[in-house]
Design a protein around this motif. Sequence first.
Motif, short mmCIF file in Angstrom:
data_model
loop_
_atom_site.label_atom_id
_atom_site.label_comp_id
_atom_site.label_asym_id
_atom_site.label_seq_id
_atom_site.Cartn_x
_atom_site.Cartn_y
_atom_site.Cartn_z
N VAL A 1 0.84 -1.20 0.00
CA VAL A 1 0.00 0.00 0.00
C VAL A 1 0.87 1.25 0.00
O VAL A 1 0.64 2.20 -0.76
CB VAL A 1 -0.96 0.00 1.20
CG1 VAL A 1 -1.66 1.35 1.34
CG2 VAL A 1 -1.99 -1.11 1.06
N ARG A 2 1.90 1.24 0.84
CA ARG A 2 2.80 2.38 0.88
C ARG A 2 3.49 2.58 -0.46
O ARG A 2 3.65 3.71 -0.94
CB ARG A 2 3.83 2.18 2.00
CG ARG A 2 3.25 2.38 3.39
CD ARG A 2 4.27 2.09 4.46
NE ARG A 2 3.79 2.54 5.77
CZ ARG A 2 4.36 2.20 6.92
NH1 ARG A 2 5.44 1.42 6.93
NH2 ARG A 2 3.88 2.64 8.06
N VAL B 1 -8.58 -2.75 -1.93
CA VAL B 1 -8.23 -1.72 -2.93
C VAL B 1 -7.19 -2.21 -3.92
O VAL B 1 -7.31 -2.00 -5.12
CB VAL B 1 -7.77 -0.43 -2.23
CG1 VAL B 1 -7.20 0.55 -3.26
CG2 VAL B 1 -8.92 0.22 -1.47
N LEU B 2 -6.16 -2.87 -3.46
CA LEU B 2 -5.10 -3.31 -4.36
C LEU B 2 -5.26 -4.76 -4.78
O LEU B 2 -4.42 -5.29 -5.52
CB LEU B 2 -3.72 -3.12 -3.69
CG LEU B 2 -3.36 -1.68 -3.33
CD1 LEU B 2 -1.92 -1.62 -2.85
CD2 LEU B 2 -3.58 -0.74 -4.51
N ALA C 1 -8.75 6.35 -8.83
CA ALA C 1 -9.84 5.74 -8.08
C ALA C 1 -9.31 4.92 -6.91
O ALA C 1 -9.87 4.94 -5.80
CB ALA C 1 -10.69 4.86 -8.99
N ARG C 2 -8.23 4.19 -7.12
CA ARG C 2 -7.66 3.38 -6.03
C ARG C 2 -7.08 4.27 -4.93
O ARG C 2 -7.21 3.96 -3.75
CB ARG C 2 -6.59 2.44 -6.59
CG ARG C 2 -7.13 1.28 -7.43
CD ARG C 2 -5.97 0.37 -7.84
NE ARG C 2 -6.32 -0.58 -8.87
CZ ARG C 2 -6.66 -1.87 -8.66
NH1 ARG C 2 -6.72 -2.33 -7.42
NH2 ARG C 2 -6.94 -2.66 -9.67
N VAL C 3 -6.43 5.36 -5.31
CA VAL C 3 -5.90 6.29 -4.30
C VAL C 3 -7.04 6.82 -3.45
O VAL C 3 -6.97 6.83 -2.21
CB VAL C 3 -5.13 7.44 -4.98
CG1 VAL C 3 -4.84 8.56 -3.98
CG2 VAL C 3 -3.84 6.94 -5.61
N LEU C 4 -8.10 7.29 -4.09
CA LEU C 4 -9.22 7.83 -3.34
C LEU C 4 -9.89 6.75 -2.49
O LEU C 4 -10.34 7.01 -1.37
CB LEU C 4 -10.23 8.48 -4.28
CG LEU C 4 -11.42 9.16 -3.61
CD1 LEU C 4 -10.96 10.25 -2.64
CD2 LEU C 4 -12.38 9.73 -4.64
N ALA D 1 -14.08 -6.78 -5.01
CA ALA D 1 -12.82 -7.36 -5.48
C ALA D 1 -13.16 -8.59 -6.32
O ALA D 1 -14.30 -9.10 -6.30
CB ALA D 1 -11.91 -7.73 -4.31
N GLY D 2 -12.20 -9.08 -7.08
CA GLY D 2 -12.38 -10.31 -7.85
C GLY D 2 -13.55 -10.24 -8.81
O GLY D 2 -13.74 -9.25 -9.52
N ASP D 3 -14.35 -11.30 -8.82
CA ASP D 3 -15.49 -11.37 -9.73
C ASP D 3 -16.54 -10.31 -9.43
O ASP D 3 -17.25 -9.85 -10.33
CB ASP D 3 -16.13 -12.76 -9.67
CG ASP D 3 -15.25 -13.84 -10.27
OD1 ASP D 3 -14.30 -13.51 -11.02
OD2 ASP D 3 -15.50 -15.03 -9.98
#
Length: 304
Positions: free
Chosen positions: A181-182, A301-302, A267-270, A245-247
Amino acid sequence: MEWAAEHEITADAAAELVGERFPELRGAPVEPLATGWDNTVFRVGGEWAFRFPRRKIAIPGVEREIATLAALAPRLPLPIPVPRYVGEPGGGFPWPFWGARLVPGRELAEVRPSDGRRAAIGAALGAFLRALHDPALVRAAGAGLPADPLRRGDPAYRAPKAAERLERLAALGLWEPDPSVRAFLGDALDEASPPAGEPVIVHGDLHVRHVLLGAGDEAAGVIDWGDVCLADPSVDLSLAYAAFAGDDRAAFLDAYGPVPPDRERAARVLALFIAATLAEYAASDGSAALLAESLAGIGRVLAP
């Protein structure tokens, strides 16, 4: 705390204000329905939801909801609140407030369907955002909306704030620091630039408290539009990464359409920022379900 109310309102005070402004609702039962950072919501007469601001900073959003939601509602495939009653300041309450027919359902954060069983919800929300982000809607209902006033679509601005929120969670012992994440936030900051493309109408604060589910855990509505504005679609697409996440996420994105890499990164950052913020709020408020959902959201998120 940043979410502390500047003006609390009780059910009795809300009943008095509603009865004074709208005689047809005088004497209707009034009961607490929900409390957020910016608004307190009461159920009135079993079928109306009245939103009263808790902080002065929320007033521009209240005014945007009143001006915009009626034009959006017919064009969207899920129910949203449509102001029917608009109350002006007075009677001891300093700000405008409004009431809409109740959108029934329970918050996704409260229901917490298990991962792997959210595909239908994701597909419904993807289709909802596809309709909301239609450029034609800007011409039909976007007049007067500000351009991303909170800079939620700017990863260079949001990445450091997400890192700060996550560090606070770690200090509270609520989150185990994750090197991936970092690294992601560091890379996002190094490469950051707002996604390319024209702004669209966005909900502006679309997260797991603002999605309602019905009795069968189907998507039943989208509430709390105080941050509605013009911005990059990534501002709303953050939900795809924090709640799915995933499907499940694949179903969301299949219904929504292609998302280019720069928009996905923003979008992932937010999503990290919002999930961490909700977790901190839930911990301070004693909301166990929201805390669990928000911490799970950070982990999603990731995820692929």
